[in-house]
Design an enzyme around this catalytic site. Sequence first.
Site, PDB file in Angstrom:
ATOM      1  N   CYS A   2     -11.430  89.211   5.028  1.00 33.77           N
ATOM      2  CA  CYS A   2     -10.823  90.536   5.154  1.00 33.77           C
ATOM      3  C   CYS A   2     -11.931  91.598   5.178  1.00 33.77           C
ATOM      4  CB  CYS A   2      -9.870  90.872   4.026  1.00 33.77           C
ATOM      5  SG  CYS A   2      -8.538  89.719   3.810  1.00 33.77           S
ATOM      6  N   ARG A  27     -14.874  89.058   9.681  1.00 33.55           N
ATOM      7  CA  ARG A  27     -14.486  88.735   8.300  1.00 33.55           C
ATOM      8  C   ARG A  27     -13.022  88.346   8.186  1.00 33.55           C
ATOM      9  NH1 ARG A  27     -18.126  90.980   4.124  1.00 33.55           N
ATOM     10  NH2 ARG A  27     -16.425  90.392   2.770  1.00 33.55           N
ATOM     11  N   TRP A  70      -7.442  88.509   6.669  1.00 31.45           N
ATOM     12  CA  TRP A  70      -7.464  87.035   6.712  1.00 31.45           C
ATOM     13  C   TRP A  70      -6.430  86.619   5.678  1.00 31.45           C
ATOM     14  CZ3 TRP A  70      -8.496  82.939   3.377  1.00 31.45           C
ATOM     15  CH2 TRP A  70      -8.785  81.715   3.986  1.00 31.45           C
ATOM     16  N   ASN A  96      -8.994  93.822  -0.398  1.00 26.67           N
ATOM     17  CA  ASN A  96      -9.546  92.472  -0.226  1.00 26.67           C
ATOM     18  C   ASN A  96      -9.462  91.774  -1.579  1.00 26.67           C
ATOM     19  OD1 ASN A  96     -10.282  93.125   2.327  1.00 26.67           O
ATOM     20  ND2 ASN A  96     -12.479  93.207   1.953  1.00 26.67           N
ATOM     21  N   GLY A  97      -9.204  90.474  -1.564  1.00 24.93           N
ATOM     22  CA  GLY A  97      -9.178  89.736  -2.829  1.00 24.93           C
ATOM     23  C   GLY A  97      -7.773  89.286  -3.171  1.00 24.93           C
ATOM     24  N   LYS A 481     -19.825  71.521  11.672  1.00 20.15           N
ATOM     25  CA  LYS A 481     -19.904  72.467  12.795  1.00 20.15           C
ATOM     26  C   LYS A 481     -18.950  72.030  13.906  1.00 20.15           C
ATOM     27  CE  LYS A 481     -22.861  75.448  11.412  1.00 20.15           C
ATOM     28  NZ  LYS A 481     -22.637  75.148  10.026  1.00 20.15           N
ATOM     29  N   GLU A 484     -15.245  72.718  12.891  1.00 19.12           N
ATOM     30  CA  GLU A 484     -14.787  74.112  12.792  1.00 19.12           C
ATOM     31  C   GLU A 484     -14.811  74.836  14.135  1.00 19.12           C
ATOM     32  OE1 GLU A 484     -17.049  76.777  10.262  1.00 19.12           O
ATOM     33  OE2 GLU A 484     -18.879  75.678  10.656  1.00 19.12           O
ATOM     34  N   HIS A 500     -19.165  50.257   4.934  1.00 26.87           N
ATOM     35  CA  HIS A 500     -18.316  50.158   3.749  1.00 26.87           C
ATOM     36  C   HIS A 500     -16.950  50.802   3.978  1.00 26.87           C
ATOM     37  CE1 HIS A 500     -21.548  48.446   1.429  1.00 26.87           C
ATOM     38  NE2 HIS A 500     -22.347  49.390   1.890  1.00 26.87           N
ATOM     39  N   LYS A 599     -15.775  84.789   7.656  1.00 23.19           N
ATOM     40  CA  LYS A 599     -17.219  84.668   7.471  1.00 23.19           C
ATOM     41  C   LYS A 599     -17.623  84.581   6.010  1.00 23.19           C
ATOM     42  CE  LYS A 599     -21.466  84.458   8.827  1.00 23.19           C
ATOM     43  NZ  LYS A 599     -21.889  83.126   9.299  1.00 23.19           N
TER      44      LYS A 599
HETATM   45  C1  F6R Z   1     -19.961  76.558   8.084  1.00 26.75           C
HETATM   46  C2  F6R Z   1     -20.065  77.746   7.258  1.00 26.75           C
HETATM   47  C3  F6R Z   1     -19.545  77.701   5.876  1.00 26.75           C
HETATM   48  C4  F6R Z   1     -20.469  78.483   4.924  1.00 26.75           C
HETATM   49  C5  F6R Z   1     -19.834  78.557   3.521  1.00 26.75           C
HETATM   50  C6  F6R Z   1     -20.738  79.250   2.532  1.00 26.75           C
HETATM   51  O1  F6R Z   1     -20.511  76.753   9.343  1.00 26.75           O
HETATM   52  O2  F6R Z   1     -20.533  78.766   7.704  1.00 26.75           O
HETATM   53  O3  F6R Z   1     -19.353  76.402   5.429  1.00 26.75           O
HETATM   54  O4  F6R Z   1     -21.712  77.855   4.876  1.00 26.75           O
HETATM   55  O5  F6R Z   1     -18.629  79.232   3.605  1.00 26.75           O
HETATM   56  O6  F6R Z   1     -20.966  80.575   2.890  1.00 26.75           O
HETATM   57  P1  F6R Z   1     -22.145  81.406   2.264  1.00 26.75           P
HETATM   58  O7  F6R Z   1     -23.424  80.784   2.738  1.00 26.75           O
HETATM   59  O8  F6R Z   1     -21.962  82.790   2.773  1.00 26.75           O
HETATM   60  O9  F6R Z   1     -22.015  81.300   0.775  1.00 26.75           O
END
Ligand code: F6R
Length: 604
Positions: A2, A27, A70, A96-97, A481, A484, A500, A599
């Site tokens: 958000c 965000r 979000w 936010n939150g 990666k 997502e 395994h 993000k």
């Molecule tokens: C994957 C990705 C997330 C972040 C995770 C931690 O591509 O970007 O898995 O690595 O949300 O985010 P930060 O680094 O901001 O704590």
Amino acid sequence: MCGIFGYIGTRTASPILVEGLRTLEYRGYDSAGIYVPGYGAVKAVGPIDNLAKKIKETIPGTSGIAHTRWATHGAPTETNAHPHTDQSGSIFVVHNGIIENYTLLKEGLKVQGITFESDTDTEVLTKLIGINYSGDLLEAVQRTLRMVQGTYGLAVMSEHEPEKIVVARMGSPLVIGICEDGNIIASDPSAIVSHTKDVIYLDDGDMALIEKDSYQIMSFEGRGREKTTEKIEWDLEEIKKDGYDHYLLKEIMEIPKAIENTLRGRLIPDKGRVKLGGLEKHSDKLSGLHRLTIVGCGSAAYAGEVGRYILEEYAGVPTTVELASEYRYRTNLKDSKSAVLAISQSGETADTLAAIRLAKKQGLGTFGIVNVVGSTIARENDAGVYNHAGPEVSIASTKAVISQITVLIMLAVFIGRERKMSLEDGKDIIEALQSLPKEIEKVLEQREEIEKIAKKYAQFQNFVFIGRNNHSPLASEAALKLKEITYIHAEGYPGGELKHGPIALLDEKFPVVAFAPQDHVYEKIVSNIEEIKARKAPVLAIANTGDDQVSHLVDDVIYVPKVHPIIQSIVSIVPTYLLAYYIGIEKGYNVDRPRNLAKSVTVE
Ligand code: F6R
């Protein structure tokens, strides 16, 4: 997670609010809305463009608040979008939150005849402010905050006091931008930098009364608080796409530059040492560590896992890596000679922050590797290292992850040279680090080749990535990666684990991507590839340039230069970022904004 934006000044607010939201869209992008006093709220589901289209003509008014959402409580609908309004329709809130006790508060409000339209906790908060309002917005917010539990960054306006924005922070970031023609508030400095570089970061427990030519910062009880104005250190240019179609590609292509910036001024080649300004004071503590516990989430945790191999092998530091969301709720055995290192691009991830706070409470040293300057984790650690990787806008973290591993290598030298690392070894590593940007360029030059491979592999529904030693966490990182960005199911496994269980999945339609660098476990990964080929699964190898043994075994190869083993993992991961990018493009997805993600994850 958000985004909040607000402006109060002398210019027309609505275009500034919409532009602010566009910068924050990464965000959260389920729905968005703005409020301008005298005009009311406008909301729209979907990207900011939908909101912009709905605001057909410029709304008069020189103040307002805005939000991009979000969804946490309730689906992404217009009713659930912010700003929310109180029962009288005169108080507007963006938040936010999460308000944890919202159910209880809602019941209490219902008894008083208050009705609810949305499923959100924010509406409860807004209606509570409305109930507490008797002509003074600041006082109403203060009274309300005494009643709520949870995390919030919030901005509140009233039709009756259009010249004021009241903001408060508890667990979700807020920054004030001081402009010549007014003041801005935002949940992220990237939304402010086009207007001003002078910012004030609010801390948890701070609130502020913002007017067009003044601001007052205070505690929730109204006691004044002194804050220093800080300068944003990067430029607006850094958060533009620079001619690339997507931020994701731009940020992958920026990896060499991000590494240069991470290393800048920190290497001392002739001494085989590194200078990490923030850690100098703590050098004795770090070199005497019995254990380092790295905490992080997602890719940051995988970077930590790579770091574990490096710190143990080169610096002799026993290292554990824990997902912050687990660390914070389990019994942690204390040891005064251990410390916790948080890794976070955003510096705002709720679980990572909570892990650091817990460690602090237990009397452990807390350190950080953080990209966003002035972020909460950066400020709450005892000390740390900034990545200086530059702003990362695409949801999937790429250049920041590479920078995190780069810092971990420097940390291994920083501690290692005080422990068992020789001058010669130190010098070799420094030389390897210096060569890293140009080695990565060699991988990036193969973009078109990787794009062709991506087109071939885009048809598959499932993938397994494998690697061994410090390439084993890379397998998980590459799988993350891929899933997502492309929504393809993917898993990462240490090569030795495949037999395994997971090998049962393999057939002609289930490809494996194998990291196969020529390191001390090369023969082991080659055996794993043989086992996979025996099950007829297609194999794409990430192998060292000139490796004929692997190329004869597998279906496709992406070559990466053979480099010092300490930096090999960084060189090896880059092509998998391009692979995920091009598969996502081939499948027609918005690779910068994968569904359901945000993000920075500022809620639990
Ligand atoms: C994957 C990705 C997330 C972040 C995770 C931690 O591509 O970007 O898995 O690595 O949300 O985010 P930060 O680094 O901001 O704590």
